[in-house]
Design an enzyme around this catalytic site. Structure first.
Site, PDB file in Angstrom:
ATOM      1  N   LYS A 146      -4.028   1.018   2.732  1.00  0.00           N
ATOM      2  CA  LYS A 146      -4.932   2.154   2.956  1.00  0.00           C
ATOM      3  C   LYS A 146      -6.304   1.812   2.812  1.00  0.00           C
ATOM      4  O   LYS A 146      -7.230   2.413   3.725  1.00  0.00           O
ATOM      5  CB  LYS A 146      -4.292   3.308   1.944  1.00  0.00           C
ATOM      6  N   VAL A 197      -3.396   7.577   5.699  1.00  0.00           N
ATOM      7  CA  VAL A 197      -4.147   7.585   4.467  1.00  0.00           C
ATOM      8  C   VAL A 197      -4.199   8.854   3.725  1.00  0.00           C
ATOM      9  O   VAL A 197      -4.659   9.724   4.573  1.00  0.00           O
ATOM     10  CB  VAL A 197      -5.431   6.993   4.604  1.00  0.00           C
TER      11      VAL A 197
HETATM   12  N1  HSE Z   1       4.554   5.880  -0.091  1.00  0.00           N
HETATM   13  C1  HSE Z   1       3.394   6.715   0.102  1.00  0.00           C
HETATM   14  C2  HSE Z   1       2.688   6.951  -1.256  1.00  0.00           C
HETATM   15  C3  HSE Z   1       3.480   7.901   1.011  1.00  0.00           C
HETATM   16  O1  HSE Z   1       3.355   7.362  -2.244  1.00  0.00           O
HETATM   17  O2  HSE Z   1       1.537   7.267  -1.273  1.00  0.00           O
HETATM   18  C4  HSE Z   1       2.137   8.134   1.521  1.00  0.00           C
HETATM   19  O3  HSE Z   1       1.384   7.114   2.230  1.00  0.00           O
END
Ligand code: HSE
Length: 400
Positions: A199, A127
């Site tokens: 998250k 996260v």
């Molecule tokens: N793809 C995710 C983001 C990567 O852009 O936040 C980090 O967890």
């Protein structure tokens, strides 16, 4: 000396290798411990790599090597990474990860498996990229009952929204985010809100002590946002951010991921580009805000390495990052959750809007008008806008 195996040599995996190599002296000075990379697992060939001897394609090499005590799983996904994590934990190796999909979907089981085997499963990097939030929440805010979490949890979408405000097209901004190593392998997970959903599920599981099933979370991404939403929100003193939100309500929680209007007076409104910001409220500390780079190779690797170090320096202690198994009816029906709303219609429908919502003051942009309602449930706003019988755009407003 701790022996580390890195599973996956993509963006984050190569970052973990670099952090451990570049900062080896600094890490050893601070911790009094040394860390050696013994293996890097990847299905691809890295014959030109200066340490090509570290590479293996065979997980058995790692799991059967008694010297390896820490495994950094940065493969991603919940298939092969799930199998490898279970096998590593069962073999008495601690596992650290940036894999939010795995932690959100199988966290309880993996935490239990780690406990049973006297090792740890840590996930600081899952996260907020490089932002220290999991451990500070679990440790530094341990004297609190956490009551609410709201924040920008996806770097890619925040980067896209910021670039769009500066006039860039959605597709161009997304491509740029991919080139910078921010986006998921399938960027639909970013723009459709799935990544932020995982998250907020992890943060909420940790904060309130009960695993949240990501499938029970109402999720809306940024794909339906238009430039006029942003302009109208701006005229009313708000920015629009993709927000993951959860709040304790009795023995249940309200939780969602959606675009939200954020007052320009709120610190989160000024968080731009790949940066994330997570507001965590506790019943004693009041509001805290965690801010930093939410995606990208080095920031995410920095968080993975923090967990590697934590394992080594906290040997013999119990993990503080734990939660109970899922329970039924834990998540409040989204239709019963309450906020204010931004409502947008065509200017020609202003009278219909007034007939339904009273004598409201609207902001205008081109042939569209918008206003902000008082607080009501999502069920109520849906019923009111359905009664209008016209195309209506509704976006939640974040309480500041
Ligand atoms: N793809 C995710 C983001 C990567 O852009 O936040 C980090 O967890």
């Amino acid at each position: 000396m701790s022996k580390v195996a890195i599973l996956g040599f993509g963006t984050v995996g190569s970052g973990v290798y670099e952090v451990l190599r570049t900062n080896a002296k600094e890490i050893s000075r601070k911790t009094g411990k040394e860390f050696d990379i013994k293996y890097v697992l990847d299905i691809r060939d890295f014959d030109d790599h200066p340490e090509k001897n570290l590479f293996t394609k065979n997980f058995d090499d790692i799991v059967n090597d008694a010297e390896v005590d820490i495994v950094a799983e940065v493969i991603g996904g919940a298939t092969i990474a799930y199998e490898f994590t279970k096998r590593a934990l069962a073999a008495g190796k601690s596992v650290v990860t940036s894999n939010k999909e795995l932690v959100a979907t199988h966290g309880f089981e993996l935490l239990e498996l780690a406990k049973k085997n006297g090792v740890k499963y840590l996930f600081e990097a899952s996260v907020g990229g490089g932002i220290p939030v999991i451990r500070p929440m679990a440790r530094c805010l341990a004297g609190n009952e956490i009551t609410e979490i709201s924040g920008i949890l996806n770097g890619t979408t925040n980067y896209i929204l910021t670039q769009m405000q500066n006039g860039m097209d959605f597709d161009v901004a997304l491509k740029s985010a991919q080139e910078k190593g921010y986006a998921e392998a399938n960027p639909a997970a970013d723009v459709e809100g799935t990544d932020a959903c995982r998250k907020i599920a992890i943060l909420s599981s940790l904060a309130y002590g009960c695993e949240v099933d990501p499938d029970k979370i109402s999720v809306e991404g940024i794909t339906s946002l238009s430039l006029s939403d942003t302009v109208l929100a701006e005229k009313m003193g708000y920015g629009i951010k993709l927000i993951g939100h959860s709040k304790k309500v009795g023995d249940k929680i309200e939780i969602w991921v959606s675009p939200m209007l954020v007052s320009k007076n709120h610190l989160i409104a000024g968080v731009n580009g790949v940066f994330n910001a997570i507001s965590v409220k506790g019943n004693m500390v009041d509001e805290t805000l965690f801010y930093g780079r939410g995606a990208g190779k080095e920031p995410t690797a920095s968080a993975v390495v923090a967990d590697v170090i934590d394992i080594a320096i906290s040997e013999g202690t119990e993990s503080i990052c734990v939660w109970d198994k899922r329970k039924d009816n834990y998540v409040i029906d989204i239709n019963e959750t309450k906020t204010a709303y931004f409502v947008k219609v065509k200017s020609s429908e202003k009278d219909a809007l007034r007939a339904q919502f009273g004598n409201i003051t609207c902001a205008e942009e081109g042939d569209e008008v918008a206003f902000i309602t008082g607080e009501m449930t999502f069920g109520e706003i849906k019923a009111k806008t359905e009664k209008l019988g016209i195309t209506t755009k509704v976006i939640r407003v974040l309480n500041s």
